[in-house]
Scaffold this active site. Sequence first.
Site, PDB file in Angstrom:
ATOM      1  N   HIS A 283      48.206  47.283  36.046  1.00  0.00           N
ATOM      2  CA  HIS A 283      48.630  45.896  36.232  1.00  0.00           C
ATOM      3  C   HIS A 283      48.540  45.156  34.909  1.00  0.00           C
ATOM      4  CE1 HIS A 283      49.256  42.002  38.146  1.00  0.00           C
ATOM      5  NE2 HIS A 283      48.320  41.541  37.331  1.00  0.00           N
TER       6      HIS A 283
ATOM      7  N   ASP B 266      46.794  35.776  49.433  1.00  0.00           N
ATOM      8  CA  ASP B 266      47.150  35.561  48.034  1.00  0.00           C
ATOM      9  C   ASP B 266      48.527  34.932  47.908  1.00  0.00           C
ATOM     10  OD1 ASP B 266      46.745  35.965  45.095  1.00  0.00           O
ATOM     11  OD2 ASP B 266      48.546  37.176  45.379  1.00  0.00           O
TER      12      ASP B 266
ATOM     13  N   ARG C 250      48.436  27.194  44.208  1.00  0.00           N
ATOM     14  CA  ARG C 250      47.878  27.040  42.861  1.00  0.00           C
ATOM     15  C   ARG C 250      48.968  26.690  41.850  1.00  0.00           C
ATOM     16  NH1 ARG C 250      45.847  32.581  41.861  1.00  0.00           N
ATOM     17  NH2 ARG C 250      45.394  31.793  39.785  1.00  0.00           N
TER      18      ARG C 250
ATOM     19  N   SER D 117      43.085  37.203  42.851  1.00  0.00           N
ATOM     20  CA  SER D 117      44.507  37.403  43.140  1.00  0.00           C
ATOM     21  C   SER D 117      44.963  38.793  42.704  1.00  0.00           C
ATOM     22  CB  SER D 117      45.336  36.333  42.417  1.00  0.00           C
ATOM     23  OG  SER D 117      46.718  36.593  42.545  1.00  0.00           O
TER      24      SER D 117
ATOM     25  N   LYS E 180      45.386  42.459  45.404  1.00  0.00           N
ATOM     26  CA  LYS E 180      46.646  43.205  45.528  1.00  0.00           C
ATOM     27  C   LYS E 180      46.477  44.652  45.087  1.00  0.00           C
ATOM     28  CE  LYS E 180      48.728  39.830  43.331  1.00  0.00           C
ATOM     29  NZ  LYS E 180      49.646  38.878  42.698  1.00  0.00           N
TER      30      LYS E 180
END
Length: 425
Positions: free
Chosen positions: A82, A161, A168, A183, A187
């Site tokens: 990620h 999320d 947000r 967050s 995931k």
Amino acid sequence: MRAVDIIQKKRDGFELTTDEIRWLINGYVDGTVPDYQMSAFAMAVYFKGMTTREISDMTMTMVKSGQEFDLSAISGVKVDKHSTGGVGDKVTLILAPLVASFGVPVAKMSGRGLGHTGGTIDKLESIKGFQIERTQEEFIQQVQEIGISVIGQSDQLVKADKLLYALRDVTATVDIIPLIASSVMSKKIAAGSDAILLDVTVGEGAFMKTVEEARELAQTMVDLGKAVGRKTIAVITDMSQPLGRAIGNRLEILEALEILQGKGREDITHFICELAQIMLRLADVDKSLDEIRHHLENRQALIKFEEMVEAQGGDLEDLYRPVSVTSILEVPAQRDGYITQLPAMEFGLFAMKIGAGRSVKTDPLDYEAGIVFEKKVGDAVRAGEVIAKIYSNQKISQNMLTDFQKNVKIDDSEVKTNEIIEIIT
């Protein structure tokens, strides 16, 4: 329990219990806690922070709020990667097939781009026919058969999320470490991989502007991963200039193909080989950088990428076609010297203005538009030499061109760059 009491407790700097966090997040998902109270909670976290235990509780509550992928049917150590976002970040397009070419299964879910940042899924959708939506069964079967699949994030994955991030985004609470960490990691954990490489970008084109902030975020996410039994490593990487040469969906696919054939710039090629080495080690596969680079040069990684494109409906003939735009504008250097700055944020926003990115999620994309840099930071340049080419289907005004050139900083002294700043284990 009452949401107002939980908000007040966090506002006053006290640590929340596991039950309070679960009650609040689950209440937000089922609609009993309204947006305005969750906004107040997010702002309280922004100013008062959260402990590691609180972040862990919030992360796992978010994981349980939606679908979880079970990848146990896939043999071997499943690895995921990620990035916290950047400009010109086509790393997944090269890294995933490169790692998979060594027999390590890569089952990855990726997101779309917004603002100055690009999304892997948008880039893949620039390939004619490529399907980013897959059922869990199709996703697992493809990884079992060819060792790799990159798909879009399921709407059913981590529902909390999805709701919280949208909130947000409009309440100025995006850039706070507890909320970013929960967050990202919710995931990644829900996606089911055994090991996770986190690319935490830092600099002008990233959410984290300082190495200290990036280090804190990286360590928080590594701790979260390890707490739930996922082997996790984070690298802090430079995002002060665009990554590689290209910004723009189709253009980044073409650059990825160059790198997958061993023909890319040395800096980004070496960077991706370093990331691949870390991912392989997470899967208990130890390879030298030379061995990894060889899989680019002998096209084994490219073959794996083509297999994925074909398996997900992509047209291999379309994959290799050149970009189709109405104009290609060359940007010349204004003087002799060395490139010292190419601010990632500014060029990401420029690419967005010509259609390569979105200012809001509903904006359409021009997959063909973007920028290709012929020179990067540290390169020598002569006056009049082409620094970049702008690919566009709309007219580029003189003001836009002037702004582009102003952001290219040229000086007499050479500067050195280093993509990987630090590794957090």
